[in-house]
Design an enzyme around this catalytic site. Structure first.
Site: not given
Ligand code: SIN
Length: 289
Positions: A109, A111, A265, A280
């Site tokens: 995905h 974000d 990602h 985050r």
């Molecule tokens: C995310 O998807 O923004 C988090 C990625 C992660 O937990 O490595």
């Protein structure tokens, strides 16, 4: 220009590209000491050149993480659904523990593409990492665009796709809550499906991007279900090719910053939900770009 050549065109940063298409470590930089305007300009440029930047051994507070995000964009427009940090509301807690809730980040995905104005980028900082596993992968959506046959690219330019939380990891998260169905229904009302072009042009680099992802894209507008699924799955196969990916093995105090327009990602869920704690911050707000 190759990634290695790009890396030589920086005055203040030592950059070690990880793959030809995506990812670079910035070495020897203390992210608590980046007041210089020239340094900040180079950091912004590096993000667009390499799409994901990695920094090891950063000892930062939550306030400093917010300050780092501000170099790249406004961190105050949080759109995602993660729990928030107690005192820094722009920080989301991406946390797992054996008896905690599971967040479905193990799907490709970008974000918050279920929003009309997804963030332009994200800063993720590691506090606790399992002894093995829990890596994150990114894939370059610009490299995927370049890899496609030109006639297919032309066709994709004419298409739009629907993005929503309907089949996302958030559905599985709400399943774990006592009143989860009611909360998910409300979240659906708060976040109705949105439409984005399938091919977008990056407003800074001018590069074309394949802008669909398996977590949030539900269908191609106007195509029958079977054709939409087949086309989306065809595109997703490219994200799975190692040639377009970079993989980060986290360590405590590692920080990653990514360009949320140019990449997708995937957080690898191979650590049996042992403790994994990251904070985050998403920053910036795209208009349809
Ligand atoms: C995310 O998807 O923004 C988090 C990625 C992660 O937990 O490595």
């Amino acid at each position: 220009m190759s990634a290695a050549d790009k890396a030589t065109h920086y005055q203040s940063l030592t950059i070690k590209p990880v793959t030809p298409h995506i990812g670079a470590f910035i070495e020897g930089l203390d992210l608590t000491r980046i007041e210089s305007a020239d340094l900040q300009t180079e950091l912004r440029r590096a993000l667009f050149d390499f799409q994901v930047l990695f920094f090891r051994d950063q000892h930062i507070t939550s306030e400093q993480q917010v300050r780092i995000a501000k170099i790249f964009g406004d961190p105050d427009k949080v759109k995602s659904l993660f729990p928030r940090h107690e005192s820094q509301q722009s920080i989301e807690k991406v946390e797992s523990s054996p008896d905690g809730y599971r967040y479905g980040n193990d799907q490709w995905h970008a974000d918050v593409t279920f929003s009309n104005n997804p963030p332009t980028g994200t800063v993720l900082y590691a506090h606790v990492i399992p002894p093995h596993g829990g890596d994150t992968l990114w894939a370059s959506a610009t490299a995927v665009y370049r890899a496609l046959p030109p006639k297919l690219r032309d066709y994709l330019e004419s298409l739009e796709a629907i993005h929503s939380i309907e089949n996302s990891g958030w559905a599985g998260y709400f399943d774990q809550l006592k009143d989860g169905q009611a909360q998910f229904n409300q979240t659906r009302i708060d976040h109705p499906p949105v439409v984005h072009p399938v091919v977008q042009t990056h407003p800074v680099t001018g590069e074309k991007i394949i802008y669909v992802n398996p977590e949030f894209t539900t269908r191609i507008k106007g195509l029958p279900r079977q054709q939409s699924d087949a086309l989306l799955n065809f595109l997703y196969q490219y994200f799975l090719q190692p040639e377009y990916q970079v993989r980060l093995k986290w360590a405590v105090n590692t920080l990653a910053i990514w360009d949320n327009r140019a990449t997708v990602h995937y957080a690898v869920a191979d650590y049996d939900w042992q403790e994994r704690k990251l904070s985050r911050i998403t920053f910036g707000e795209d208009q349809a770009f």
